[in-house]
Design a protein around this motif. Structure first.
Motif, PDB file in Angstrom:
ATOM      1  N   GLY A 175       0.838  -1.186   0.000  1.00 45.33           N
ATOM      2  CA  GLY A 175       0.000   0.000   0.000  1.00 45.33           C
ATOM      3  C   GLY A 175       0.874   1.238   0.000  1.00 45.33           C
ATOM      4  N   ASP A 176       0.635   2.127   0.968  1.00 43.83           N
ATOM      5  CA  ASP A 176       1.441   3.341   1.069  1.00 43.83           C
ATOM      6  C   ASP A 176       2.728   3.127   1.855  1.00 43.83           C
ATOM      7  N   SER A 177       2.883   1.969   2.446  1.00 42.46           N
ATOM      8  CA  SER A 177       4.061   1.689   3.257  1.00 42.46           C
ATOM      9  C   SER A 177       5.168   1.079   2.409  1.00 42.46           C
ATOM     10  N   VAL A 178       6.376   1.605   2.582  1.00 44.88           N
ATOM     11  CA  VAL A 178       7.541   1.078   1.874  1.00 44.88           C
ATOM     12  C   VAL A 178       8.607   0.770   2.918  1.00 44.88           C
ATOM     13  N   THR A 179       9.111  -0.450   2.923  1.00 40.93           N
ATOM     14  CA  THR A 179      10.140  -0.852   3.881  1.00 40.93           C
ATOM     15  C   THR A 179      11.358  -1.399   3.149  1.00 40.93           C
ATOM     16  N   SER A 180      12.477  -1.413   3.862  1.00 39.86           N
ATOM     17  CA  SER A 180      13.717  -1.959   3.281  1.00 39.86           C
ATOM     18  C   SER A 180      14.542  -2.596   4.401  1.00 39.86           C
ATOM     19  N   HIS A 181      13.947  -3.542   5.088  1.00 41.50           N
ATOM     20  CA  HIS A 181      14.592  -4.179   6.229  1.00 41.50           C
ATOM     21  C   HIS A 181      15.861  -4.900   5.779  1.00 41.50           C
ATOM     22  N   GLY A 182      16.940  -4.673   6.534  1.00 45.67           N
ATOM     23  CA  GLY A 182      18.202  -5.335   6.236  1.00 45.67           C
ATOM     24  C   GLY A 182      19.042  -4.650   5.173  1.00 45.67           C
ATOM     25  N   HIS A 183      18.626  -3.463   4.726  1.00 42.30           N
ATOM     26  CA  HIS A 183      19.367  -2.843   3.627  1.00 42.30           C
ATOM     27  C   HIS A 183      20.756  -2.383   4.038  1.00 42.30           C
ATOM     28  N   ALA A 184      20.925  -2.003   5.296  1.00 41.06           N
ATOM     29  CA  ALA A 184      22.238  -1.525   5.725  1.00 41.06           C
ATOM     30  C   ALA A 184      23.255  -2.662   5.728  1.00 41.06           C
ATOM     31  N   GLU A 185      22.869  -3.796   6.286  1.00 40.71           N
ATOM     32  CA  GLU A 185      23.772  -4.940   6.334  1.00 40.71           C
ATOM     33  C   GLU A 185      24.113  -5.430   4.927  1.00 40.71           C
TER      34      GLU A 185
END
Length: 219
Positions: free
Chosen positions: A116-126
């Protein structure tokens, strides 16, 4: 603020040109007042797959009204250069900080998910830290600098792991990890500040300040 794409379409770099691209990135990071302009002028954005992949990758508009990941990353590189030049130090350290700011979200293309309107990028730093290590080897960057840049990318989200001020233990742990990689909490703080400043109308003050304050109290 938005950035135009490179003026002409050019093919990705081949193996023989990788060292030239790596040298160009280092030169821009050392000397350019506005790295974004030089990156676009020299067509490095579209020719480097790690930068080209950032184009049109979405971000949550609540936190990133400035636009996609490429726009944010170019703004972050400019912000890092400006912050370094406000209190300049060794030029080789400027290179590390500006390149870390430029590539701090290089892991987002592979980790971004939209709901939907939520965008995530979990783990992108690692993941980004791993990408920088591979990229530095391909581009001919010195191992010590590549390791430092990768550590700054890997840990640029460390401040979100705590609510309020970090503990002395957390600050000490992060400081040691950065030092082991050939960088420092001070350089990390510049990357964090550049990240926060590169968000258009949602730009924030540096969230690294409490970490620096507590580190100072531990000296």
């Amino acid at each position: 603020m938005t950035y135009a794409k490179d003026p002409d379409s050019v093919p990705p770099l081949g193996h023989q040109a990788d060292d030239q691209a790596g040298d160009a990135l280092r030169r821009i990071a050392r000397h350019a007042t506005e790295p974004s302009k030089e990156l676009l002028r020299e067509r490095l954005v579209s020719r480097l797959p790690e930068l080209a992949a950032l184009d049109s990758v979405p971000q949550d508009a609540r936190w990133h009204p400035e636009g996609d990941v490429l726009t944010h990353s170019l703004l972050a590189a400019d912000a890092a250069a400006a912050r370094w030049d406000a209190a300049p130090g060794p030029i080789d350290r400027r290179e590390i900080v500006v390149l870390a700011a430029l590539f701090h979200d290089v892991g987002k293309p592979a980790t971004t998910r939209s709901d939907g309107d939520s965008v995530t990028s979990h783990g992108h730093a690692e993941l980004g830290g791993e990408i920088v290590l591979r990229m530095g080897g391909r581009l001919g960057w010195p191992d010590r600098e590549t390791t430092a840049i990768a550590a700054l990318v890997r840990h640029h989200m460390a401040h979100v792991s705590v609510q309020g001020d970090p503990t002395r233990r957390a600050v000490g742990r992060l400081s040691r990890r950065l030092a082991d990689a050939g960088t420092s909490l001070a350089e990390w703080s510049l990357v964090v500040a550049a990240d926060g400043a590169a968000r258009g109308s949602a730009s924030t003050g540096s969230r690294a300040e409490p970490w620096l304050r507590i580190a100072s109290s531990m000296e």
